[in-house]
Design a protein around this motif. Structure first.
Motif, PDB file in Angstrom:
ATOM      1  N   ALA A  54       0.843  -1.206   0.000  1.00  0.00           N
ATOM      2  CA  ALA A  54       0.000   0.000   0.000  1.00  0.00           C
ATOM      3  C   ALA A  54       0.875   1.252   0.000  1.00  0.00           C
ATOM      4  O   ALA A  54       1.979   1.262   0.533  1.00  0.00           O
ATOM      5  N   PHE A  55       0.344   2.305  -0.578  1.00  0.00           N
ATOM      6  CA  PHE A  55       1.052   3.581  -0.633  1.00  0.00           C
ATOM      7  C   PHE A  55       0.598   4.477   0.511  1.00  0.00           C
ATOM      8  O   PHE A  55      -0.575   4.486   0.875  1.00  0.00           O
ATOM      9  N   ASP A  56       1.521   5.252   1.057  1.00  0.00           N
ATOM     10  CA  ASP A  56       1.230   6.187   2.148  1.00  0.00           C
ATOM     11  C   ASP A  56       0.652   7.476   1.559  1.00  0.00           C
ATOM     12  O   ASP A  56       1.363   8.461   1.394  1.00  0.00           O
ATOM     13  N   THR A  57      -0.615   7.447   1.223  1.00  0.00           N
ATOM     14  CA  THR A  57      -1.275   8.607   0.644  1.00  0.00           C
ATOM     15  C   THR A  57      -2.150   9.279   1.699  1.00  0.00           C
ATOM     16  O   THR A  57      -2.548   8.638   2.681  1.00  0.00           O
ATOM     17  N   PRO A  58      -2.470  10.552   1.524  1.00  0.00           N
ATOM     18  CA  PRO A  58      -3.292  11.248   2.515  1.00  0.00           C
ATOM     19  C   PRO A  58      -4.626  10.560   2.811  1.00  0.00           C
ATOM     20  O   PRO A  58      -5.077  10.575   3.960  1.00  0.00           O
ATOM     21  N   ASN A  59      -5.245   9.919   1.806  1.00  0.00           N
ATOM     22  CA  ASN A  59      -6.532   9.280   2.056  1.00  0.00           C
ATOM     23  C   ASN A  59      -6.411   7.917   2.738  1.00  0.00           C
ATOM     24  O   ASN A  59      -7.408   7.226   2.915  1.00  0.00           O
ATOM     25  N   PHE A  60      -5.191   7.554   3.153  1.00  0.00           N
ATOM     26  CA  PHE A  60      -4.990   6.300   3.881  1.00  0.00           C
ATOM     27  C   PHE A  60      -4.388   6.526   5.274  1.00  0.00           C
ATOM     28  O   PHE A  60      -4.335   5.608   6.088  1.00  0.00           O
ATOM     29  N   MET A  61      -3.943   7.721   5.569  1.00  0.00           N
ATOM     30  CA  MET A  61      -3.204   7.943   6.816  1.00  0.00           C
ATOM     31  C   MET A  61      -4.085   7.805   8.063  1.00  0.00           C
ATOM     32  O   MET A  61      -3.695   7.152   9.030  1.00  0.00           O
ATOM     33  N   ARG A  62      -5.278   8.417   8.077  1.00  0.00           N
ATOM     34  CA  ARG A  62      -6.160   8.279   9.251  1.00  0.00           C
ATOM     35  C   ARG A  62      -6.555   6.830   9.460  1.00  0.00           C
ATOM     36  O   ARG A  62      -6.560   6.326  10.581  1.00  0.00           O
ATOM     37  N   ALA A  63      -6.878   6.143   8.372  1.00  0.00           N
ATOM     38  CA  ALA A  63      -7.275   4.739   8.467  1.00  0.00           C
ATOM     39  C   ALA A  63      -6.136   3.890   9.022  1.00  0.00           C
ATOM     40  O   ALA A  63      -6.363   3.024   9.872  1.00  0.00           O
ATOM     41  N   SER A  64      -4.917   4.141   8.559  1.00  0.00           N
ATOM     42  CA  SER A  64      -3.785   3.352   9.055  1.00  0.00           C
ATOM     43  C   SER A  64      -3.518   3.650  10.530  1.00  0.00           C
ATOM     44  O   SER A  64      -3.169   2.739  11.290  1.00  0.00           O
ATOM     45  N   LEU A  65      -3.709   4.888  10.951  1.00  0.00           N
ATOM     46  CA  LEU A  65      -3.525   5.257  12.361  1.00  0.00           C
ATOM     47  C   LEU A  65      -4.518   4.509  13.245  1.00  0.00           C
ATOM     48  O   LEU A  65      -4.129   3.855  14.221  1.00  0.00           O
ATOM     49  N   VAL A  66      -5.795   4.591  12.917  1.00  0.00           N
ATOM     50  CA  VAL A  66      -6.827   3.932  13.724  1.00  0.00           C
ATOM     51  C   VAL A  66      -6.637   2.420  13.690  1.00  0.00           C
ATOM     52  O   VAL A  66      -6.699   1.748  14.729  1.00  0.00           O
ATOM     53  N   HIS A  67      -6.381   1.868  12.527  1.00  0.00           N
ATOM     54  CA  HIS A  67      -6.199   0.422  12.377  1.00  0.00           C
ATOM     55  C   HIS A  67      -5.008  -0.064  13.204  1.00  0.00           C
ATOM     56  O   HIS A  67      -5.099  -1.074  13.911  1.00  0.00           O
ATOM     57  N   ASP A  68      -3.886   0.650  13.122  1.00  0.00           N
ATOM     58  CA  ASP A  68      -2.712   0.246  13.897  1.00  0.00           C
ATOM     59  C   ASP A  68      -2.986   0.327  15.395  1.00  0.00           C
ATOM     60  O   ASP A  68      -2.548  -0.536  16.158  1.00  0.00           O
ATOM     61  N   ALA A  69      -3.709   1.355  15.833  1.00  0.00           N
ATOM     62  CA  ALA A  69      -4.031   1.472  17.260  1.00  0.00           C
ATOM     63  C   ALA A  69      -4.917   0.305  17.709  1.00  0.00           C
ATOM     64  O   ALA A  69      -4.690  -0.281  18.779  1.00  0.00           O
ATOM     65  N   LEU A  70      -5.908  -0.058  16.902  1.00  0.00           N
ATOM     66  CA  LEU A  70      -6.781  -1.182  17.265  1.00  0.00           C
ATOM     67  C   LEU A  70      -6.004  -2.498  17.296  1.00  0.00           C
ATOM     68  O   LEU A  70      -6.178  -3.308  18.206  1.00  0.00           O
ATOM     69  N   TYR A  71      -5.130  -2.715  16.319  1.00  0.00           N
ATOM     70  CA  TYR A  71      -4.308  -3.930  16.329  1.00  0.00           C
ATOM     71  C   TYR A  71      -3.378  -3.934  17.549  1.00  0.00           C
ATOM     72  O   TYR A  71      -3.133  -4.984  18.140  1.00  0.00           O
TER      73      TYR A  71
END
Length: 133
Positions: A57-74
């Motif tokens: 996956a690419f680190d694009t602005p439309n993925f950053m919030r999702a990756s933050l929340v997902h990583d915190a939940l994991y």
């Protein structure tokens, strides 16, 4: 000597709040950088470090919030604060955030598929602690 963990690219500079759609723990979760109450209100505290979107996956602005929340939940799953049985809900939350941020449905599905098929170990296994003189 220092003790550290590898694998982090980003660090949150302000607290972030997100209302989870489905995940509702039975008790208030209070860890160093993550707070999650019984109504699904998630706070990620400034200083939290995460690795951004994983895999191809690419680190694009439309993925950053999702990756933050997902990583915190994991991370809450790895630490035993949330059960592994909520991994599917965490993955679906990531997909919803991606779509809300303007990601195409096809790319959001592709990212969701990646974590569904390959994310199990990330929810179970914490980064090892390393040492250096």
């Amino acid at each position: 000597m220092i003790r550290y963990r590898e694998g982090y690219k980003y660090q949150l500079v302000e607290d972030y709040y997100h209302a989870l759609q489905v995940i509702r723990p039975e008790v208030f979760i209070f860890s160093n950088f993550i707070r999650l109450d019984t109504t699904g209100d998630l706070w990620i505290i400034a200083g939290y470090a995460w690795d951004g979107p994983s895999g191809p996956a690419f680190d694009t602005p439309n993925f950053m919030r999702a990756s933050l929340v997902h990583d915190a939940l994991y991370q809450l799953m790895r630490s035993g604060h949330l059960p592994q049985s909520l991994r599917g809900e965490a993955d679906e939350e990531m997909r919803r955030i991606c779509l809300a941020a303007g990601m195409s449905k096809l790319r959001a599905w592709w990212c969701w598929s990646g974590v569904r098929f390959f994310g199990g170990a990330a929810a179970r296994e914490a980064q090892p602690v390393r040492e250096a003189p």
